[in-house]
Design an enzyme around this catalytic site. Structure first.
Site, PDB file in Angstrom:
ATOM      1  N   ARG A 121       0.853  -1.198   0.000  1.00  0.00           N
ATOM      2  CA  ARG A 121       0.000   0.000   0.000  1.00  0.00           C
ATOM      3  C   ARG A 121       0.884   1.241   0.000  1.00  0.00           C
ATOM      4  NH1 ARG A 121      -4.895   0.135   4.103  1.00  0.00           N
ATOM      5  NH2 ARG A 121      -3.218   0.713   5.517  1.00  0.00           N
ATOM      6  N   THR A 134      -1.355   7.407  -0.521  1.00  0.00           N
ATOM      7  CA  THR A 134      -2.683   7.221  -1.144  1.00  0.00           C
ATOM      8  C   THR A 134      -3.433   6.021  -0.573  1.00  0.00           C
ATOM      9  OG1 THR A 134      -1.822   5.734  -2.833  1.00  0.00           O
ATOM     10  CG2 THR A 134      -1.764   8.099  -3.325  1.00  0.00           C
TER      11      THR A 134
HETATM   12  C1  PRP Z   1      -1.338  -4.963   4.214  1.00  0.00           C
HETATM   13  C2  PRP Z   1      -2.118  -6.250   4.294  1.00  0.00           C
HETATM   14  C3  PRP Z   1      -2.906  -6.216   3.017  1.00  0.00           C
HETATM   15  C4  PRP Z   1      -3.204  -4.763   2.842  1.00  0.00           C
HETATM   16  C5  PRP Z   1      -4.627  -4.507   3.264  1.00  0.00           C
HETATM   17  O1  PRP Z   1      -0.244  -5.090   3.394  1.00  0.00           O
HETATM   18  O2  PRP Z   1      -1.318  -7.378   4.433  1.00  0.00           O
HETATM   19  O3  PRP Z   1      -2.199  -6.724   1.901  1.00  0.00           O
HETATM   20  O4  PRP Z   1      -2.299  -4.063   3.691  1.00  0.00           O
HETATM   21  O5  PRP Z   1      -4.963  -3.193   3.061  1.00  0.00           O
HETATM   22  P1  PRP Z   1      -6.033  -2.733   1.979  1.00  0.00           P
HETATM   23  O6  PRP Z   1      -7.233  -3.618   2.133  1.00  0.00           O
HETATM   24  O7  PRP Z   1      -6.320  -1.310   2.380  1.00  0.00           O
HETATM   25  O8  PRP Z   1      -5.421  -2.824   0.623  1.00  0.00           O
HETATM   26  P2  PRP Z   1       0.807  -3.912   3.177  1.00  0.00           P
HETATM   27  O9  PRP Z   1       0.399  -3.062   2.021  1.00  0.00           O
HETATM   28  O10 PRP Z   1       1.037  -3.198   4.487  1.00  0.00           O
HETATM   29  O11 PRP Z   1       2.098  -4.658   2.704  1.00  0.00           O
HETATM   30  P3  PRP Z   1       3.029  -5.704   3.517  1.00  0.00           P
HETATM   31  O12 PRP Z   1       2.215  -6.953   3.739  1.00  0.00           O
HETATM   32  O13 PRP Z   1       4.162  -5.921   2.588  1.00  0.00           O
HETATM   33  O14 PRP Z   1       3.437  -5.059   4.803  1.00  0.00           O
HETATM   34  N1  URA Z   2      -2.756  -3.484   6.665  1.00  0.00           N
HETATM   35  C1  URA Z   2      -2.458  -3.991   7.872  1.00  0.00           C
HETATM   36  O1  URA Z   2      -1.493  -4.758   8.028  1.00  0.00           O
HETATM   37  N2  URA Z   2      -3.232  -3.649   8.912  1.00  0.00           N
HETATM   38  C2  URA Z   2      -4.282  -2.822   8.791  1.00  0.00           C
HETATM   39  O2  URA Z   2      -4.958  -2.538   9.781  1.00  0.00           O
HETATM   40  C3  URA Z   2      -4.567  -2.303   7.511  1.00  0.00           C
HETATM   41  C4  URA Z   2      -3.794  -2.665   6.471  1.00  0.00           C
END
Ligand code: PRP
Ligand code: URA
Length: 209
Positions: free
Chosen positions: A104, A108
């Site tokens: 993410r 944004t």
């Molecule tokens: C987190 C989580 C999801 C996403 C959920 O990943 O594991 O993939 O956020 O958020 P959303 O529903 O708003 O898209 P993150 O982007 O933090 O990446 P990471 O697992 O590499 O830390």
């Molecule tokens: N991704 C995470 O890991 N935790 C949250 O609460 C939202 C997005």
């Protein structure tokens, strides 16, 4: 519209509450995630097709059921989804694994794709997309779009904690994809984190806090 399955068995609620606690270590967090994923896998695979096979017991020949069709595919969304694969593999050891890398954008909150590698023949296989967190729903929706663009049809999504906002986004984007979650939380905060949630799942699994 897709079906939302809330898998809130008491053992799952208990383990998820332990995961939510800020003082829970990375080691315990990973172990609890694996255990919950294994329990949830029973429900997610409940409607797998069966075929009758002939076997011989020590007593006689008989016809009994076994799982039919090609091996299913687990698709973790990197990074945090990786923590659920071993739990699913304990129930379905023959499952293949595809990987989708999304993060993410911190400003944004929209997902950015950086990796996609899926097994051959996904058009004829059941696919289970896994990620502990369904927050805005952007990552899950984009991951499933990538899978569909590559021919995947029979897709389920499995998470631990879902926000109402993410459920709505995912159901509208992919009405054919059933959602399995262990909890539906209250809302998102100003940083698009789930409230009360469990924090950043990837950071807690990999110790990158
Ligand atoms: C987190 C989580 C999801 C996403 C959920 O990943 O594991 O993939 O956020 O958020 P959303 O529903 O708003 O898209 P993150 O982007 O933090 O990446 P990471 O697992 O590499 O830390
Ligand atoms: N991704 C995470 O890991 N935790 C949250 O609460 C939202 C997005």
């Amino acid at each position: 519209m897709s079906t939302l399955h809330l898998i809130d068995h008491p053992m799952i609620q208990h383990k998820l509450t332990l995961m939510r606690k800020v003082e829970t270590s990375s080691k315990d967090f990973r172990e609890l995630l694996e255990e919950i994923a294994m329990f949830m896998a029973y429900e997610v695979t409940r409607d797998l097709p069966l075929e009758e096979v002939t076997i011989t017991t020590p007593i006689c020949e008989t016809k009994k059921n076994m799982i039919a069709g090609k091996a299913l595919v687990i698709v973790p969304i990197l990074r945090a989804g990786l923590g659920m694969v071993s739990g699913l593999h304990r129930l379905v050891p023959a499952a293949k694994v595809g990987h989708i890398g999304l993060y993410r954008d911190p400003e944004t909150h929209k997902p950015v794709e950086y990796y996609c590698k899926l097994p051959q023949g996904i058009e004829n296989r059941e696919l289970i997309v896994v990620d502990p967190m369904l927050a805005t729903g952007g990552s899950a929706s984009d991951a499933i779009t990538l899978i569909k663009q590559r021919g995947g049809k029979n897709i389920k999504f499995m998470c631990l904690v879902a926000a109402p906002e993410g459920i709505k986004v995912l159901q509208e984007a992919h009405p054919d994809v059933d959602i399995f979650t262990a909890a539906i939380d209250e809302c998102l905060n100003e940083n698009a984190y789930i409230v009360p949630g469990l924090g950043d799942a990837g950071d807690r699994i990999f110790g990158t806090l």
